[in-house]
Design an enzyme around this catalytic site. Structure first.
Site, mmCIF file in Angstrom:
data_model
loop_
_atom_site.group_PDB
_atom_site.id
_atom_site.type_symbol
_atom_site.label_atom_id
_atom_site.label_comp_id
_atom_site.label_asym_id
_atom_site.label_seq_id
_atom_site.Cartn_x
_atom_site.Cartn_y
_atom_site.Cartn_z
ATOM 1 N N LYS A 1 -6.332 5.155 10.246
ATOM 2 C CA LYS A 1 -6.525 4.955 8.812
ATOM 3 C C LYS A 1 -6.756 6.339 8.203
ATOM 4 C CE LYS A 1 -7.263 1.517 5.754
ATOM 5 N NZ LYS A 1 -6.672 0.193 5.656
ATOM 6 N N VAL B 1 -9.531 -11.789 -7.469
ATOM 7 C CA VAL B 1 -8.202 -12.379 -7.671
ATOM 8 C C VAL B 1 -7.170 -11.263 -7.859
ATOM 9 C CG1 VAL B 1 -9.006 -14.620 -8.491
ATOM 10 C CG2 VAL B 1 -8.699 -12.778 -10.138
ATOM 11 N N GLY B 2 -7.211 -10.312 -6.930
ATOM 12 C CA GLY B 2 -6.218 -9.234 -6.921
ATOM 13 C C GLY B 2 -4.975 -9.719 -6.209
#
Ligand code: NAD
Length: 366
Positions: free
Chosen positions: A92, A192-193
């Protein structure tokens, strides 16, 4: 010759101490004064293949916070990629600073750092990194995925992530309620992406009763109007009666404060690093009788998507079929957790490590 006193250098809080404790192979520190780029690339484990995991840009308060984040996230990617059956290790990257710092030169400089690793690390998008950013990175390195379809990529992986989360949620529901049907289940979706929105579409089709929270009113209004979900205040979500809590926003929302408030029987969501303290909170959930679907297990759809793109073998149907297997893997891990009386998080990590060890052994003759 200068001798390094390892007992003095490698203590718990030092960089070597941290990467030793978390079992990392490498931590790459990148800086470029001209563009203002400061980035860290964590390569946790490359036994299964190149370390794959997205790049996140965040205005971290301190360097220590950024180091902690990149180490935790890259370790999680090792387990995620292993459980998803991918030939990728875990990595990452984090870029430190305000996203407004991004420019073509800034992103291309970052791309050159990735290229310098010769394919040991493969990047993709994550928080605050959008598709056009990935396109700039791709001008300098081949080791990038998550590009738009117009550039030969597979596009936004979020729909596939949401499908995997849905599969994991159904498996956890089967364990907790005896049936994987979500009809009539009250499900609290936090955020709520991209992932949250697609997840809600699946839940609506099953006839679930959905509660939603977000920090943006406009997003809430749009999703409520399109799906019939009920908007609730994000501060009270944890106190509301519900069957399933689905964290799809931030990490660390399962912690000392929230576990005492939650009355749900299942936790299954898309956010990374949901447990603030992996060992402690994993155990607390088990003691409370909450079935927890580990995040890195059920949100692997996105990495399945970008992995197929990177190897040039992208087929949407095959990617969804592979993601569907999250249901069986999740059920099997929850059963192991129950039979061995260990937290689901621990059972998932042990399964991920077992695959890495087994595949590591077959590579020995080389
Ligand atoms: P996103 O930025 O599109 O959506 C996140 C949503 O959460 C936003 O609408 C935001 O306003 C909302 N939010 C932020 N703070 C909140 C709070 N305190 N309470 C309620 N809502 C809040 O991100 P995304 O791509 O949907 O990802 C969501 C989570 O899933 C992240 O943790 C991400 O790391 C993880 N994830 C995403 C993918 C993917 O394919 N997109 C893959 C794996 C994991």
């Amino acid at each position: 010759m200068l001798a390094i006193n390892t007992t003095e250098t490698v203590h718990e809080g030092s960089i070597f101490g941290q990467i030793t404790t978390m079992d990392h192979e490498q931590l790459v520190i990148c800086q470029d004064e001209a563009t203002g780029l400061k980035a860290l690339i964590g390569i946790h484990n490359t036994v299964l293949g190149p370390a794959l995991g997205g790049t996140r840009m965040w205005p971290y308060g301190t360097e220590e916070e950024a180091i902690k984040d990149v180490l935790r996230l890259s370790r999680g990617m090792t387990f995620k990629n292993s459980l998803a059956g991918l030939n990728f290790g875990g990595g990452k990257a984090v870029i430190l600073g305000d996203p407004s710092l991004k420019s073509e030169a800034f992103l291309r400089r970052f791309g050159r750092f990735i290229e310098s690793l010769g394919g040991r690390y493969v990047t993709a998008g994550d928080v605050n990194m959008k598709t056009p950013d990935m396109e700039y990175i791709a001008l300098e390195t081949r080791h990038v995925a998550g590009l738009p379809k117009s550039k030969g990529g597979a596009g936004d992986p979020s729909p596939v992530t949401a499908y995997g989360v849905y599969m994991g949620m159904k498996a956890a529901a089967k364990k907790a309620f005896g049936s994987d049907s979500l009809q009539g289940k009250r499900i609290g979706v936090q955020g709520v992406g991209k992932v949250g929105k697609y997840l809600i579409n699946y839940l609506v089709k099953e006839g679930a009763d959905i509660l939603i929270t977000d920090i943006f009113e406009d997003k809430l209004k749009e999703v409520a109007a399109a799906t019939g979900a009920t908007v609730v205040d994000s501060k009270v979500l944890y106190d509301l009666p519900m069957d399933i809590y689905a964290p799809c926003a931030l990490g660390a929302t399962i912690n000392d404060q929230t576990i005492t408030r939650l009355t749900c029987k299942v936790i299954a969501g898309g956010a990374n690093n949901q447990l603030e303290d992996e060992a402690k909170h994993g155990k607390l959930l088990m003691e409370k009788g909450i079935v927890y679907a580990p995040d890195f297990l059920i949100n692997a759809g996105g990495v399945i998507n970008v992995g197929a793109e990177y190897y040039g073998e992208y087929q949407e149907e095959a990617v969804f079929t592979q993601t569907e297997k999250i249901y069986d893997t999740c059920l099997s891990i929850l059963t192991n957790s129950e039979q061995q009386n260990i937290p689901a998080q621990q059972a998932a990590i042990e399964a991920a490590k077992a695959r890495i060890e087994a595949i590591g052994r077959i590579k020995l003759p080389f």
